[in-house]
Scaffold this active site. Structure first.
Site: not given
Length: 953
Positions: A640-641, A645, A659, A755
């Protein structure tokens, strides 16, 4: 050079000179080099003459090593380029050494005499080297169940003698390689002698090249299941008359050739879980067909094709969710060998008549979720009839209620009676079928052919066990008996059986027997008896019993040269002394660091203090590097940004998810410390647990528990290969809601997640929900405040509009996001899809005066085919209250939990506040790859994005 050093060099030279008289110098040197790089080598690997000293697993002929067979020896290390030195090697078997990692070296291509290459069930990564195509003598390649990446080398097409090709269960991607026709590029189409294409459970993509198949091939097994293939199956497949088993299930294929019925020798045909459309292909003439699965496709609505009743040997018919309609034909049940008929989730109506049943073997008729209104005759015998979700179930005077209640097909396995009740064994021993206390060789046999299996038939497993026993005994192995038990169906449609092989005349197998049992089973797998179908073995690490037995029973081979042996011992002692001193130094350093675990914590981190941890552990960079195979691409499970992972494995065997932030998305030191402190003190069964972190060498990494079934988004979209039914979705909703209640009401101080989205809700092995990713979470430090003024962060589509407009963050912001997830659950649509916002679309569609609130067009068809959705209206009402424009009009998460519990009770599920409901089900979706959800799914460990950003969909 000192006197001792000179003596040791002289002794080593004398010893090496003696070796040359027995084992070829190059072979001996290469084996000693491999030994130096491996841990847990067999206990017989002493001395420097592998052939003369009879090293376990090493077979020689005229001083040359011709076989290295070290299956299931718990070897740890990597396969170095030294392997290329064995110019006479014919068999290389390192299977089931799960700690054998790293890449497969290019030097493998130097083994010009190699006939079998078996590396199944190891941890190899990286691409398959193209040099493998130079091994012209290869008969069998077994590289399945590793972590190979990249494309299948075209050079494999050069292996003109290849009989067996198994690359199953890796991460291979790209197109299926075929030749270019002008001799400059090879391909699988050139393998005319090959009988087995086992390429399932990878990430192969693109269309199936028509050139892949031709009439000169001798293929019997074509297994491309669980990939990402699209387009149509080429008509050239119908030219391969030798085929017996064809599996293209779990892809994205859209078309079938008209000449499939040319495959008159095919026993099993599985095309389920694709995007097949149009009319179903006519299979008239496939008179050998036993097993047919066309389920979960989008064929043109039609009656049951009449050709089905003309398949004389059909035992299993699977056509779930294939747009079939009309009455179930009476003559379907006249097939003499029919055992199992699954036609659920279709549009059948009228009267069900099974009076024409002509099979004494018929066990199951599954017609759930259709529109059948009558049953002409209740079936007798041992037939299980499932009619839940049909109109006939409203007429309890015409049909027994048991056919209309939620139930599962009867596939229970009943183990054979235990005739050894009086035998008392040690806790780590197992009683053999012949009532002896032993340490059996254990593993799982995975059968890729389903045509002949009867999950509930104990006699069948006894027959298989007997056949395996005879095979092992024919190899002169000391085997007392074989046991097969605990049949299960995995997520890829394969059947798994637990295997136990018991030793003869002793408590356990010695190391030689261990390697030979694995080798025998591996060789059987590429030429199995017809009754078995294709299978492969996943062997477990054998215990310490073998090493002890070898130690006590091994006889001395004599002293070749006393000085050489003495010199070797002395040299070994010196080396061990150095290693021990170095090891003790490392232990001391590690102990010092443990006493002050944050001694090197960056003092620029805010107030400079180490985080106050309650449960999380500090991992070193080197530890995490080791657990992830140097952060290899093969271990990457998403990105992701924020970064990537990685999946890792702790020394205890526990799987973890790491992560790892990239440099441009790292948080400030204070924010990173705050996140760790926050995560370390939240503990609830519906929250993903933080196990630890790493903050050194410029790295920021968080270590979570690994959750195996991916994200809720993956399940809703079908990418994970699993589709939850209505009960399953209620169960997930309740679990996630309970996790949020803990954050809002029971954490100290309370926490706002900020989130909540379907990609941040994970599903464990029992499909229980776990809320993940607290990178954007905020604590309510002031209990008297109802809101926190903060910069807006979150994900578009899930973001509370009130929070976005006012920058006032409250617990009701999580409630809004949760409401969007609820709508996503019932529609399987993204919050923002093709410019349409799910909240607005549902509001526009709702008509409370109509059935299911008039949401038929917007509901996910997999949720239950429009039937038995008790509580759906109440669920929609609750979701719409959660997404109210004003936070004051939204319920609290505690209220949400109570209402979901009431909905579940209305739906007939049993639950308590302390336990998850257990009656929810799931079923396979239209796509699946690997033993895991899609790699783009990120497993929900998506992390916090740059602090100033709002994450896009």
């Amino acid at each position: 050079m000192g006197q001792w050093s000179q003596a040791l060099v002289l002794l080593a030279f004398i010893q090496f000179s003696v070796v040359a008289a027995f084992t070829d110098v190059l072979d001996s040197t290469a084996l000693l080099s491999l030994k130096a790089n491996w841990m847990n080598v067999p206990s017989s690997w002493v001395g420097s003459d592998p052939c003369g000293d009879l090293w376990v697993g090493i077979e020689c002929n005229n001083s040359r090593v011709i076989a290295i067979i070290l299956s299931n020896m718990n070897l740890t290390g990597q396969l170095s380029g030294d392997i290329g030195a064995f110019s006479e090697l014919q068999n290389l078997d390192l299977s089931f050494n799960t700690n054998m990692t790293g890449i497969l070296p290019q030097e493998i291509g130097s083994l010009k005499n190699l006939q079998t290459l078996s590396l199944m069930g190891c941890g190899f990564t990286g691409p398959i080297p193209s040099t493998i195509g130079s091994l012209q003598q290869l008969i069998s390649i077994s590289l399945n169940s590793n972590k190979f990446i990249g494309q299948i080398p075209n050079s494999i097409g050069n292996l003109s003698n290849l009989y067996y090709l198994d690359l199953t269960d890796n991460q291979l991607e790209g197109p299926i390689p075929v030749s270019d026709g002008n001799g400059t590029k090879s391909g699988l189409d050139m393998l005319l002698k090959t009988r087995h294409f086992h390429l399932g459970n990878n990430k192969l993509s693109g269309t199936i090249p028509p050139k892949l198949f031709n009439p000169n091939m001798n293929l019997i097994h074509v297994l491309f299941d669980s990939n990402n293939l699209d387009g149509s199956i080429p008509s050239t497949l119908g030219l391969v008359q030798t085929l017996q088993m064809v599996r293209f299930d779990r892809n994205s294929l859209s078309g079938l050739p008209s000449n499939l019925n040319n495959l008159t020798n095919v026993i099993e045909l599985s095309l389920s879980n694709n995007n097949l459309s149009g009319l179903m292909a006519n299979l008239t003439g496939m008179n050998s067909l036993n097993y047919l699965d066309m389920s979960n496709n989008s064929f043109t609505v039609s009656d049951v094709p009449p050709w089905i009743a003309s398949l004389p040997l059909l035992t299993t018919l699977m056509m779930e969710n294939t747009q079939l309609q009309g009455q179930v034909p009476v003559d379907l049940f006249s097939l003499p060998d029919l055992k199992k008929v699954v036609l659920r989730n279709n549009h059948f109506n009228g009267t069900l008549d099974i009076s024409n049943t002509n099979s004494n073997r018929l066990q199951l008729i599954d017609l759930r979720n259709n529109s059948i209104s009558n049953v002409a005759q209740i079936p007798g015998g041992n037939i299980t009839l499932l009619l839940e979700g049909n109109m006939v179930c409203d007429k309890t005077d015409q049909v027994t209620k048991s056919y209309c209640t939620a139930s599962s097909p009867n596939s229970s396995y009943f183990p054979p009676p235990n005739n050894c009740m009086q035998i008392s064994c040690n806790s780590d021993q197992v009683t053999s079928p012949n009532c002896k206390c032993t340490y059996p060789y254990k593993g799982i046999i995975v059968f890729r052919g389903l045509a002949s299996f009867d999950l509930g038939n104990t006699t069948y497993y006894a027959k298989l066990a007997k056949s395996l026993m005879e095979t092992l005994q024919s190899s002169a192995l000391p085997v007392d008996s074989v046991s097969l038990s605990n049949p299960t169906v995995d997520s890829f449609g394969n059947i798994e059986l637990s295997l136990e092989v018991f030793p003869f005349g002793q408590e356990c197998f010695n190391q030689t027997a261990i390697t030979m049992v694995g080798f025998a089973l591996n060789n059987l797998s590429f030429d199995p008896p017809r009754s078995f179908g294709p299978f492969y073995l996943i062997a477990y690490t054998y215990g310490n019993c073998a090493a002890a037995l070898n130690k006590s029973s091994r006889t001395s081979n004599g002293i070749i040269i006393g000085v050489a042996v003495g010199g070797s011992v002395l040299l070994l002692l010196v080396v061990l002394a150095v290693v021990y001193a170095f090891h003790q130094k490392k232990i001391a350093e590690r102990a010092s660091e443990q006493n002050n675990p944050f001694a090197h914590w960056d003092q620029n981190m805010g107030n400079g203090s180490a985080p106050q941890l309650q449960a999380a552990k500090r991992f070193s960079f080197e530890e995490l590097k080791k657990y992830t195979n140097n952060f290899s691409e093969a271990n990457s499970i998403g990105s992701g940004g924020y970064g990537k992972v990685y999946q890792g494995t702790l020394p205890t065997g526990q799987l973890i998810a790491i992560k790892r932030a990239q440099s441009d998305s790292m948080q400030g030191g204070l924010e990173f410390k705050t996140e760790i402190e926050l995560l370390s003190r939240v503990h609830h069964k519906n929250l993903v647990s933080l196990l630890g972190f790493c903050f050194e060498q410029g790295e920021q990494m968080l270590v979570y528990e690994y959750i195996p079934n991916g994200t809720l988004m993956g399940s809703v979209s079908g990418k994970s290969g699993i589709r939850l039914d209505w009960m399953g979705r209620l169960k997930v909703t309740l679990g996630a809601a309970r996790g949020l209640v803990y954050l809002h009401e029971h954490a100290n101080p309370p926490i706002i997640h900020r989130d909540i989205k379907s990609n941040n809700i994970l599903l464990d092995e029992s499909f229980n929900a776990k809320v993940a990713d607290f990178g954007l979470s905020k604590s309510e430090f002031d209990g008297e405040r109802n809101s926190i003024t903060t910069q807006v962060k979150g994900t578009l589509g899930y973001l509370d509009p009130e929070y976005y407009m006012t920058q006032q963050l409250t617990k009701k912001s999580d409630v809004y996001s949760f409401g969007v997830v609820m709508l996503e659950l019932i529609t399987a649509r993204k919050p923002i899809q093709q410019g349409k916002y799910i909240v607005i679309e549902v509001r526009k569609a709702i008509n409370k005066s109509k059935d299911l609130y008039n949401l038929h067009e917007i509901l996910d068809p997999f949720i239950g085919m429009g039937k038995n959705l008790e509580g759906l209206e109440e669920f929609v009402d609750l979701a719409m209250r959660c997404v109210a424009d004003s936070g004051d009009k939204r319920p609290t998460m505690d209220e949400v939990v109570k209402e979901i519990e009431n909905i579940m009770k209305l739906s007939g599920m049993n639950l308590s506040a302390d336990s998850e409901p257990t009656t929810a089900n799931y079923y396979e979706a239209s796509k699946s790859n690997s033993h895991h959800p899609s790699s783009n799914d990120v497993f929900g460990y998506s992390g916090s994005f740059p602090p100033s950003s709002i994450e896009p969909m």
